[in-house]
Design a protein around this motif. Sequence first.
Motif, PDB file in Angstrom:
ATOM      1  N   GLN A  21      17.268 -12.775   6.169  1.00 41.09           N
ATOM      2  CA  GLN A  21      16.599 -11.625   5.555  1.00 41.09           C
ATOM      3  C   GLN A  21      17.293 -10.337   5.965  1.00 41.09           C
ATOM      4  OE1 GLN A  21      12.183 -12.607   4.743  1.00 41.09           O
ATOM      5  NE2 GLN A  21      12.342 -12.546   6.964  1.00 41.09           N
ATOM      6  N   VAL A  22      17.287  -9.383   5.065  1.00 44.61           N
ATOM      7  CA  VAL A  22      17.843  -8.058   5.343  1.00 44.61           C
ATOM      8  C   VAL A  22      16.707  -7.049   5.263  1.00 44.61           C
ATOM      9  CG1 VAL A  22      19.459  -6.272   4.583  1.00 44.61           C
ATOM     10  CG2 VAL A  22      20.092  -8.708   4.391  1.00 44.61           C
ATOM     11  N   TYR A  23      16.489  -6.320   6.353  1.00 42.51           N
ATOM     12  CA  TYR A  23      15.464  -5.276   6.392  1.00 42.51           C
ATOM     13  C   TYR A  23      16.126  -3.921   6.197  1.00 42.51           C
ATOM     14  CZ  TYR A  23      12.062  -8.344   8.887  1.00 42.51           C
ATOM     15  OH  TYR A  23      11.188  -9.336   9.266  1.00 42.51           O
ATOM     16  N   LEU A  24      15.590  -3.140   5.274  1.00 45.80           N
ATOM     17  CA  LEU A  24      15.989  -1.747   5.140  1.00 45.80           C
ATOM     18  C   LEU A  24      14.716  -0.916   5.303  1.00 45.80           C
ATOM     19  CD1 LEU A  24      18.294  -2.121   2.003  1.00 45.80           C
ATOM     20  CD2 LEU A  24      19.053  -1.472   4.308  1.00 45.80           C
ATOM     21  N   CYS A  25      14.871   0.294   5.820  1.00 47.33           N
ATOM     22  CA  CYS A  25      13.708   1.160   5.977  1.00 47.33           C
ATOM     23  C   CYS A  25      13.660   2.162   4.839  1.00 47.33           C
ATOM     24  CB  CYS A  25      13.740   1.853   7.334  1.00 47.33           C
ATOM     25  SG  CYS A  25      13.464   0.643   8.660  1.00 47.33           S
TER      26      CYS A  25
ATOM     27  N   SER B  54      -7.566   5.498   6.182  1.00 54.29           N
ATOM     28  CA  SER B  54      -7.182   5.767   4.807  1.00 54.29           C
ATOM     29  C   SER B  54      -6.102   4.774   4.434  1.00 54.29           C
ATOM     30  CB  SER B  54      -6.678   7.199   4.692  1.00 54.29           C
ATOM     31  OG  SER B  54      -5.368   7.210   4.213  1.00 54.29           O
ATOM     32  N   SER B  55      -6.041   4.415   3.164  1.00 53.98           N
ATOM     33  CA  SER B  55      -5.114   3.351   2.770  1.00 53.98           C
ATOM     34  C   SER B  55      -3.665   3.811   2.773  1.00 53.98           C
ATOM     35  CB  SER B  55      -5.497   2.815   1.404  1.00 53.98           C
ATOM     36  OG  SER B  55      -5.405   3.854   0.475  1.00 53.98           O
ATOM     37  N   SER B  56      -3.388   5.091   3.071  1.00 54.69           N
ATOM     38  CA  SER B  56      -1.973   5.455   3.155  1.00 54.69           C
ATOM     39  C   SER B  56      -1.637   5.916   4.563  1.00 54.69           C
ATOM     40  CB  SER B  56      -1.635   6.541   2.143  1.00 54.69           C
ATOM     41  OG  SER B  56      -2.508   7.614   2.300  1.00 54.69           O
ATOM     42  N   ASP B  57      -2.365   5.400   5.520  1.00 57.92           N
ATOM     43  CA  ASP B  57      -2.145   5.722   6.919  1.00 57.92           C
ATOM     44  C   ASP B  57      -1.037   4.854   7.499  1.00 57.92           C
ATOM     45  OD1 ASP B  57      -2.574   6.417   9.642  1.00 57.92           O
ATOM     46  OD2 ASP B  57      -3.811   4.619   9.853  1.00 57.92           O
ATOM     47  N   PHE B  58       0.209   5.231   7.253  1.00 50.70           N
ATOM     48  CA  PHE B  58       1.350   4.510   7.839  1.00 50.70           C
ATOM     49  C   PHE B  58       2.523   5.472   7.815  1.00 50.70           C
ATOM     50  CE2 PHE B  58       3.855   3.680   4.006  1.00 50.70           C
ATOM     51  CZ  PHE B  58       2.911   3.855   3.002  1.00 50.70           C
ATOM     52  N   ASP B  59       3.651   5.068   8.435  1.00 51.60           N
ATOM     53  CA  ASP B  59       4.769   6.005   8.576  1.00 51.60           C
ATOM     54  C   ASP B  59       5.957   5.742   7.656  1.00 51.60           C
ATOM     55  OD1 ASP B  59       3.511   7.480  10.701  1.00 51.60           O
ATOM     56  OD2 ASP B  59       3.915   5.763  11.997  1.00 51.60           O
ATOM     57  N   PHE B  60       6.245   4.473   7.424  1.00 57.39           N
ATOM     58  CA  PHE B  60       7.414   4.136   6.584  1.00 57.39           C
ATOM     59  C   PHE B  60       7.239   2.706   6.110  1.00 57.39           C
ATOM     60  CE2 PHE B  60       8.402   2.389  10.689  1.00 57.39           C
ATOM     61  CZ  PHE B  60       9.201   1.284  10.461  1.00 57.39           C
ATOM     62  N   PHE B  61       8.178   2.257   5.268  1.00 55.99           N
ATOM     63  CA  PHE B  61       8.153   0.859   4.811  1.00 55.99           C
ATOM     64  C   PHE B  61       9.350   0.088   5.355  1.00 55.99           C
ATOM     65  CE2 PHE B  61       6.028   2.916   1.139  1.00 55.99           C
ATOM     66  CZ  PHE B  61       4.964   2.060   0.922  1.00 55.99           C
ATOM     67  N   TYR B  62       9.136  -1.184   5.634  1.00 57.04           N
ATOM     68  CA  TYR B  62      10.256  -2.127   5.662  1.00 57.04           C
ATOM     69  C   TYR B  62      10.347  -2.734   4.271  1.00 57.04           C
ATOM     70  CZ  TYR B  62      10.540  -2.274  10.785  1.00 57.04           C
ATOM     71  OH  TYR B  62      10.707  -1.960  12.107  1.00 57.04           O
ATOM     72  N   PHE B  63      11.563  -2.682   3.711  1.00 60.77           N
ATOM     73  CA  PHE B  63      11.823  -3.366   2.443  1.00 60.77           C
ATOM     74  C   PHE B  63      12.639  -4.594   2.819  1.00 60.77           C
ATOM     75  CE2 PHE B  63      14.617  -3.768  -1.429  1.00 60.77           C
ATOM     76  CZ  PHE B  63      13.624  -4.304  -2.231  1.00 60.77           C
ATOM     77  N   VAL B  64      12.070  -5.764   2.612  1.00 57.39           N
ATOM     78  CA  VAL B  64      12.668  -6.994   3.137  1.00 57.39           C
ATOM     79  C   VAL B  64      13.132  -7.879   1.987  1.00 57.39           C
ATOM     80  CG1 VAL B  64      12.304  -8.977   4.654  1.00 57.39           C
ATOM     81  CG2 VAL B  64      11.079  -6.829   5.096  1.00 57.39           C
ATOM     82  N   GLN B  65      14.416  -8.214   2.024  1.00 59.27           N
ATOM     83  CA  GLN B  65      14.973  -9.121   1.016  1.00 59.27           C
ATOM     84  C   GLN B  65      15.405 -10.413   1.691  1.00 59.27           C
ATOM     85  OE1 GLN B  65      17.494  -7.056  -2.090  1.00 59.27           O
ATOM     86  NE2 GLN B  65      17.370  -5.415  -0.583  1.00 59.27           N
ATOM     87  N   GLN B  66      15.302 -11.504   0.937  1.00 59.91           N
ATOM     88  CA  GLN B  66      15.679 -12.806   1.488  1.00 59.91           C
ATOM     89  C   GLN B  66      16.880 -13.355   0.723  1.00 59.91           C
ATOM     90  OE1 GLN B  66      12.056 -15.144   1.079  1.00 59.91           O
ATOM     91  NE2 GLN B  66      12.280 -15.406  -1.127  1.00 59.91           N
ATOM     92  N   TRP B  67      17.678 -14.168   1.446  1.00 58.81           N
ATOM     93  CA  TRP B  67      18.809 -14.823   0.793  1.00 58.81           C
ATOM     94  C   TRP B  67      18.368 -16.244   0.439  1.00 58.81           C
ATOM     95  CZ3 TRP B  67      22.668 -13.751  -1.992  1.00 58.81           C
ATOM     96  CH2 TRP B  67      23.631 -14.738  -2.273  1.00 58.81           C
ATOM     97  N   PRO B  68      18.314 -16.597  -0.863  1.00 55.55           N
ATOM     98  CA  PRO B  68      17.751 -17.895  -1.240  1.00 55.55           C
ATOM     99  C   PRO B  68      18.527 -19.082  -0.665  1.00 55.55           C
ATOM    100  CG  PRO B  68      18.750 -16.803  -3.140  1.00 55.55           C
ATOM    101  CD  PRO B  68      18.721 -15.799  -2.026  1.00 55.55           C
TER     102      PRO B  68
END
Length: 215
Positions: A173-177, A4-18
């Motif tokens: 890059q900064v990863y937040l969950c 199923s397309s929502s078969d996952f547990d959490f997200f990494y939200f990844v931001q980059q420093w230009p």
Amino acid sequence: ISFSSSDFDFFYFVQQWPGSYCDTRQSCCYPTTGKPDEDFSIHGLWPNYNTGKWPQNCGSQSSLDRSEISDLMSRMHKDWPTLACPTADGMKFWGHEWDKHGTCTSFDQHTYFQFALDLKNKANLLQVLAKSGIRPGNFYGLESIKQAIQEGVGYEPYIDCNVDSEGNHQVFQVYLCVDKSATKFIRCPILPHGRACGSRIEFPSFSSDSNSSHK
Ligand code: 5GP
Ligand code: 5GP
Ligand code: 5GP
């Protein structure tokens, strides 16, 4: 077996420093809309499993349709600029992120991009760091950067470093969950595998064209 397309547990939200994307030997190209702000920008919102593995290219949904996100365009250009070469308008980067990661969520295109943009505002990293006296153009301890983000966002981030043309390690890059609803930051169930940081790292500026290494 199909997932199923929502078969996952959490997200990494990844931001980059230009500043760190651009000052490596590989350099960068500013998007067609011009030099981005001196601010963190979005790399992606990536569904992940608690095991550290992740689904990708779930492809059941159609490729990114500009008309689906037209009302988000000015925010996309400002908060999710593309820095890869050659110069581009962003649709290719956003389309790649949608195909690779967005299709593995249960969100439609508009929801996926809007939630990512909203998460950037919620994290407000540049201001959170400034509150702890951490500003572009200086070197800091890795732990003090992590602590400032922990205090401001509520959860410990993961910092991914790269190396500038002089060999200095720097915040790349900064990863937040984020929880499955893509609205709340959470404690990371598992850390990503990133590139090493020294204990003292650069937070390079991106403010003037005098230090620009852009092609
Ligand atoms: P890199 O090897 O440059 O760290 O990552 C390349 C690409 O693989 C990323 O841009 C992202 O699309 C994907 N990727 C890398 N690590 C992870 C991860 O831990 N979780 C997810 N969901 N994707 C990842
Ligand atoms: P990922 O590493 O997320 O799988 O893929 C990122 C892809 O988007 C790469 O093909 C990269 O060249 C392209 N891209 C375009 N603009 C950017 C940018 O500003 N940052 C990053 N990390 N990738 C970008
Ligand atoms: P620890 O066991 O103290 O959490 O960290 C193990 C190693 O990972 C140490 O070398 C430490 O400097 C490094 N480390 C801790 N946090 C981060 C981080 O956010 N990013 C990176 N790249 N390394 C980290």
